[in-house]
Design an enzyme around this catalytic site. Sequence first.
Site, PDB file in Angstrom:
ATOM      1  N   ASP A 419       1.109  -1.467   0.004  1.00  0.00           N
ATOM      2  CA  ASP A 419       0.108  -0.083  -0.053  1.00  0.00           C
ATOM      3  C   ASP A 419       1.021   1.441   0.163  1.00  0.00           C
ATOM      4  OD1 ASP A 419      -2.224   2.053   0.980  1.00  0.00           O
ATOM      5  OD2 ASP A 419      -3.242   0.865   2.029  1.00  0.00           O
ATOM      6  N   HIS A 420       0.605   1.673  -1.260  1.00  0.00           N
ATOM      7  CA  HIS A 420       1.870   2.826  -0.961  1.00  0.00           C
ATOM      8  C   HIS A 420       1.555   4.586  -0.388  1.00  0.00           C
ATOM      9  CE1 HIS A 420       5.084   5.173  -3.263  1.00  0.00           C
ATOM     10  NE2 HIS A 420       4.638   4.669  -4.268  1.00  0.00           N
TER      11      HIS A 420
END
Length: 447
Positions: A419-420
């Site tokens: 999850d950036h």
Amino acid sequence: MPINITMPALSPTMEEGNLAKWLVKEGDKIAPGDVIAEIETDKATMEVEAVDEGTVAKIVVPAGTAGVKVNALIAVLAADGADVAAAAAGEAPKAVPAAAPAKVDAPAAVAAAPAPVAPAAPAPAVAKGERVFASPLARRLAKEAGVELSAVAGSGPHGRVVKADVEKAVASGVAPKAVVSASASASPTSTAAPVATGLSDEAVLKLFEQGTYELLPHDGMRRVIASRLTESHQTIPSYFLSIDAELDALNALRVEINKGAPMRKTEHGDAPVFKLSVNDFIIKALALALRDVPLANASWTSSARVLHKHSDVGVAVAIPDGLITPIIRKAELKPLSVISTEMKDLGRRARDKKLKPEEFQGGTSAVSNLGMFGVSNFTSIINPPHASIVSIGAGIEKPVVKNGEIKVATVMTATFAFDHRVIDGALGAELASAFKRYLEKPMSMLV
């Protein structure tokens, strides 16, 4: 005084469940803590305990009933000393939910036999900027269906829009909300386009000749999986990193440890107390990597990153027509033998749908391993609240160059999804490198 027992919420996401079995019958006396029924949710079968003392006056929902809504009346209890016949007739009841697990708050129960409510008239358009009150589930369903919530009549308390309202609106053909495409946003004269929701059920079936297929209705688990993964795919900005790890040292160590495992007597003869698998080493390696790179052991909330103090590693387990992710808690602190034993127990109970909610909800990261099927590499969808998941491929013998010479090594590809919002590229690479280091130097997992 009669007491209504209602369908409890056995997990935060539970909307309905199957009343699998009654463990009491009408006329039985029960006390707080007595197990009275078994409820099947989308993930597990759980026991329900009584919270009041009295006599079972009436069983409203028979065993084997599917799709019982949370808060629906399932039985009536006559309070201690009360008239059982009067309680069964429903005189002056008060509603209480059946006991839920200690970590799950049961919602307020609804009164039995409520007065009929006239159908809500279509809600007027809500002025721009005015708040629409709706349940989280209703908002998600409306978003997926492309329905504007302000056009939906709410039947909940104080006009709150609930799941049934959205489903009714979709069935009645409420116009989908409009969105402006990227190209349209550049031109003030462009018209808005409706949200694409895919082919309807009818349109899909028309593409195939009748008699050439059969329909397998979605069960609760399949619906939850579809909903959560669609939400994850649409809302989490994911990216992927792949890294190769050599497993020869790990395989050799695993064989040696298993040879030295203590034995115990069973009805079938002597058997080892534990037998380590490659997956046990993978779970431990990920747990230690998360410990070493603490900023990657995190979850996303809108106000802050949640930094976890322990590595709670979920492991994807395939069960009939679905999957579930039981969790090894504090895996960084546990010996490989304990991880192995726990994982076998969790896997067995997962397939029997006997896991407790706390055994499969939460966690900080996850492992999905398809190597046993010969899959060389793949990617997985992140399961919130996790911010990462690692997909494990098969260990395959490949030529590698060592000190200028070509050697043969067993190489496994691990592909991380991140999850950036929580884990940037360099941080993700640091976690992947730590994971590889533990796999290639497995003795470090033993000290």
